[in-house]
Design a protein around this motif. Structure first.
Motif, PDB file in Angstrom:
ATOM      1  N   GLN A  14       4.561 -76.414   0.345  1.00 14.63           N
ATOM      2  CA  GLN A  14       5.081 -75.087   0.694  1.00 14.63           C
ATOM      3  C   GLN A  14       5.340 -75.000   2.195  1.00 14.63           C
ATOM      4  O   GLN A  14       4.496 -75.398   2.998  1.00 14.63           O
ATOM      5  CB  GLN A  14       4.073 -73.992   0.290  1.00 14.63           C
ATOM      6  N   ALA A  15       6.495 -74.451   2.555  1.00 13.81           N
ATOM      7  CA  ALA A  15       6.845 -74.287   3.966  1.00 13.81           C
ATOM      8  C   ALA A  15       5.915 -73.262   4.610  1.00 13.81           C
ATOM      9  O   ALA A  15       5.642 -72.201   4.036  1.00 13.81           O
ATOM     10  CB  ALA A  15       8.291 -73.839   4.101  1.00 13.81           C
ATOM     11  N   VAL A  16       5.437 -73.599   5.803  1.00 13.17           N
ATOM     12  CA  VAL A  16       4.552 -72.713   6.561  1.00 13.17           C
ATOM     13  C   VAL A  16       5.161 -72.520   7.951  1.00 13.17           C
ATOM     14  O   VAL A  16       5.397 -73.494   8.667  1.00 13.17           O
ATOM     15  CB  VAL A  16       3.134 -73.322   6.712  1.00 13.17           C
ATOM     16  N   ASP A  17       5.426 -71.280   8.302  1.00 12.08           N
ATOM     17  CA  ASP A  17       5.843 -70.965   9.670  1.00 12.08           C
ATOM     18  C   ASP A  17       4.580 -70.936  10.516  1.00 12.08           C
ATOM     19  O   ASP A  17       3.654 -70.162  10.227  1.00 12.08           O
ATOM     20  CB  ASP A  17       6.544 -69.605   9.732  1.00 12.08           C
ATOM     21  N   LEU A  18       4.537 -71.754  11.547  1.00 10.94           N
ATOM     22  CA  LEU A  18       3.325 -71.820  12.353  1.00 10.94           C
ATOM     23  C   LEU A  18       3.088 -70.547  13.156  1.00 10.94           C
ATOM     24  O   LEU A  18       1.989 -70.340  13.659  1.00 10.94           O
ATOM     25  CB  LEU A  18       3.345 -73.055  13.256  1.00 10.94           C
ATOM     26  N   ASN A  19       4.083 -69.665  13.194  1.00 11.59           N
ATOM     27  CA  ASN A  19       3.853 -68.377  13.877  1.00 11.59           C
ATOM     28  C   ASN A  19       2.811 -67.537  13.143  1.00 11.59           C
ATOM     29  O   ASN A  19       2.309 -66.567  13.694  1.00 11.59           O
ATOM     30  CB  ASN A  19       5.155 -67.614  14.102  1.00 11.59           C
ATOM     31  N   LYS A  20       2.455 -67.932  11.924  1.00 10.08           N
ATOM     32  CA  LYS A  20       1.372 -67.235  11.229  1.00 10.08           C
ATOM     33  C   LYS A  20       0.038 -67.411  11.954  1.00 10.08           C
ATOM     34  O   LYS A  20      -0.910 -66.678  11.727  1.00 10.08           O
ATOM     35  CB  LYS A  20       1.282 -67.686   9.767  1.00 10.08           C
ATOM     36  N   TYR A  21      -0.021 -68.406  12.863  1.00 18.60           N
ATOM     37  CA  TYR A  21      -1.237 -68.661  13.640  1.00 18.60           C
ATOM     38  C   TYR A  21      -1.181 -68.035  15.039  1.00 18.60           C
ATOM     39  O   TYR A  21      -2.035 -68.345  15.876  1.00 18.60           O
ATOM     40  CB  TYR A  21      -1.486 -70.169  13.741  1.00 18.60           C
ATOM     41  N   ALA A  22      -0.208 -67.177  15.282  1.00 11.95           N
ATOM     42  CA  ALA A  22      -0.103 -66.509  16.586  1.00 11.95           C
ATOM     43  C   ALA A  22      -1.408 -65.783  16.887  1.00 11.95           C
ATOM     44  O   ALA A  22      -2.003 -65.152  16.005  1.00 11.95           O
ATOM     45  CB  ALA A  22       1.060 -65.527  16.587  1.00 11.95           C
ATOM     46  N   GLY A  23      -1.866 -65.895  18.127  1.00 17.33           N
ATOM     47  CA  GLY A  23      -3.108 -65.249  18.535  1.00 17.33           C
ATOM     48  C   GLY A  23      -4.355 -66.051  18.236  1.00 17.33           C
ATOM     49  O   GLY A  23      -5.459 -65.607  18.523  1.00 17.33           O
ATOM     50  N   GLN A  24      -4.182 -67.238  17.640  1.00 19.62           N
ATOM     51  CA  GLN A  24      -5.314 -68.100  17.331  1.00 19.62           C
ATOM     52  C   GLN A  24      -5.259 -69.367  18.182  1.00 19.62           C
ATOM     53  O   GLN A  24      -4.176 -69.840  18.522  1.00 19.62           O
ATOM     54  CB  GLN A  24      -5.310 -68.487  15.855  1.00 19.62           C
ATOM     55  N   VAL A  25      -6.407 -69.892  18.497  1.00 19.61           N
ATOM     56  CA  VAL A  25      -6.508 -71.180  19.160  1.00 19.61           C
ATOM     57  C   VAL A  25      -6.421 -72.237  18.061  1.00 19.61           C
ATOM     58  O   VAL A  25      -7.076 -72.115  17.027  1.00 19.61           O
ATOM     59  CB  VAL A  25      -7.836 -71.297  19.946  1.00 19.61           C
ATOM     60  N   LEU A  26      -5.601 -73.264  18.289  1.00 17.40           N
ATOM     61  CA  LEU A  26      -5.390 -74.300  17.277  1.00 17.40           C
ATOM     62  C   LEU A  26      -5.813 -75.670  17.799  1.00 17.40           C
ATOM     63  O   LEU A  26      -5.690 -75.945  18.990  1.00 17.40           O
ATOM     64  CB  LEU A  26      -3.910 -74.377  16.890  1.00 17.40           C
ATOM     65  N   GLU A 134      -1.216 -68.487  22.562  1.00 19.44           N
ATOM     66  CA  GLU A 134       0.219 -68.236  22.705  1.00 19.44           C
ATOM     67  C   GLU A 134       1.074 -69.392  22.181  1.00 19.44           C
ATOM     68  O   GLU A 134       2.294 -69.346  22.255  1.00 19.44           O
ATOM     69  CB  GLU A 134       0.591 -67.990  24.183  1.00 19.44           C
ATOM     70  N   GLY A 135       0.421 -70.428  21.682  1.00 21.70           N
ATOM     71  CA  GLY A 135       1.141 -71.560  21.124  1.00 21.70           C
ATOM     72  C   GLY A 135       1.511 -72.627  22.138  1.00 21.70           C
ATOM     73  O   GLY A 135       2.306 -73.517  21.841  1.00 21.70           O
ATOM     74  N   GLN A 136       0.913 -72.574  23.323  1.00 17.18           N
ATOM     75  CA  GLN A 136       1.196 -73.578  24.357  1.00 17.18           C
ATOM     76  C   GLN A 136       0.221 -74.753  24.229  1.00 17.18           C
ATOM     77  O   GLN A 136      -0.950 -74.564  23.930  1.00 17.18           O
ATOM     78  CB  GLN A 136       1.093 -72.952  25.755  1.00 17.18           C
ATOM     79  N   VAL A 137       0.733 -75.943  24.481  1.00 20.05           N
ATOM     80  CA  VAL A 137      -0.094 -77.148  24.411  1.00 20.05           C
ATOM     81  C   VAL A 137      -0.963 -77.187  25.660  1.00 20.05           C
ATOM     82  O   VAL A 137      -0.465 -77.265  26.773  1.00 20.05           O
ATOM     83  CB  VAL A 137       0.770 -78.417  24.326  1.00 20.05           C
ATOM     84  N   LEU A 138      -2.267 -77.112  25.467  1.00 24.67           N
ATOM     85  CA  LEU A 138      -3.199 -77.101  26.588  1.00 24.67           C
ATOM     86  C   LEU A 138      -3.641 -78.504  26.979  1.00 24.67           C
ATOM     87  O   LEU A 138      -3.655 -78.857  28.144  1.00 24.67           O
ATOM     88  CB  LEU A 138      -4.420 -76.243  26.251  1.00 24.67           C
ATOM     89  N   ALA A 152     -16.724 -77.309  23.877  1.00 25.40           N
ATOM     90  CA  ALA A 152     -16.681 -76.485  25.090  1.00 25.40           C
ATOM     91  C   ALA A 152     -15.266 -76.027  25.408  1.00 25.40           C
ATOM     92  O   ALA A 152     -15.048 -74.873  25.799  1.00 25.40           O
ATOM     93  CB  ALA A 152     -17.274 -77.253  26.278  1.00 25.40           C
ATOM     94  N   ASP A 153     -14.280 -76.912  25.228  1.00 25.33           N
ATOM     95  CA  ASP A 153     -12.886 -76.532  25.493  1.00 25.33           C
ATOM     96  C   ASP A 153     -12.406 -75.474  24.505  1.00 25.33           C
ATOM     97  O   ASP A 153     -11.703 -74.538  24.879  1.00 25.33           O
ATOM     98  CB  ASP A 153     -11.974 -77.760  25.432  1.00 25.33           C
ATOM     99  N   VAL A 154     -12.776 -75.636  23.241  1.00 25.58           N
ATOM    100  CA  VAL A 154     -12.410 -74.642  22.232  1.00 25.58           C
ATOM    101  C   VAL A 154     -13.056 -73.310  22.574  1.00 25.58           C
ATOM    102  O   VAL A 154     -12.396 -72.263  22.587  1.00 25.58           O
ATOM    103  CB  VAL A 154     -12.828 -75.109  20.815  1.00 25.58           C
ATOM    104  N   LEU A 155     -14.343 -73.339  22.874  1.00 22.53           N
ATOM    105  CA  LEU A 155     -15.070 -72.112  23.203  1.00 22.53           C
ATOM    106  C   LEU A 155     -14.462 -71.417  24.417  1.00 22.53           C
ATOM    107  O   LEU A 155     -14.318 -70.192  24.434  1.00 22.53           O
ATOM    108  CB  LEU A 155     -16.545 -72.427  23.432  1.00 22.53           C
TER     109      LEU A 155
END
Length: 163
Positions: A14-26, A134-138, A152-155
């Motif tokens: 099933q296709a998943v738009d990753l914008n469904k994870y907006a506001g979450q750390v991934l 915000e979806g930016q690669v950290l 620690a980085d996730v936290l």
């Protein structure tokens, strides 16, 4: 552009738009079931369980490009991960992460967080990318970095999210 602008098929196709994870750390990880690092599934699941309620998701992308260590079908991969490691975080369809047919998401990830000596190509399974709310690669982590070492980085990102 950000990670949230991409789409990928989940493990059931099933296709998943990753914008469904907006506001979450991934934490986006290329995975494999027959790799020396496969036991990292357990640590990834622990991170997922510990921080999911605070807005954190692990996204697993099986890949068969390294030593053909992910030969199974989508169903076999999902069953293996659930049965052996209790994986409940989202798994996606098998993808290529390198080469001309690399999934566009991984092309983006690699160009925004290079590896050692500035190389873009992913060297092995269980390379990890930490993504901001915000979806930016950290940051990019090599396969040898265990999920526990990312805690620690996730936290730190989740504390940012909460403020």
């Amino acid at each position: 552009m950000s990670v949230l602008d991409f789409q990928a098929n989940d493990i059931t196709g099933q296709a998943v738009d990753l914008n469904k994870y907006a506001g979450q750390v991934l934490l986006i990880v290329n995975t494999a079931s027959q790799c020396g690092y496969t036991s990292q599934y357990q640590g990834l699941q622990q991170l997922h369980e510990e921080f999911q309620a605070q807005g954190f998701q692990v996204l697993g992308f099986p890949c068969n490009q390294f030593g053909f260590q992910e030969p199974g079908t989508a169903s076999e991969i999902a069953t293996f991960c659930e049965k052996n490691f209790g994986v409940s975080f989202p798994l996606f369809e098998k993808v290529n992460v390198n080469g001309s047919d690399a999934h566009p998401l991984f092309q983006y990830l690699k160009s925004h967080a290079t590896g050692i000596l500035g190389t873009e190509s992913i060297k092995w399974n269980f390379t990890k990318f930490l993504i901001t709310k915000e979806g930016q690669v950290l940051k990019r982590y090599p396969p040898t970095t265990t999920p526990q070492e990312l805690r620690a980085d996730v936290l730190a990102q989740l504390v940012d999210v909460a403020e």
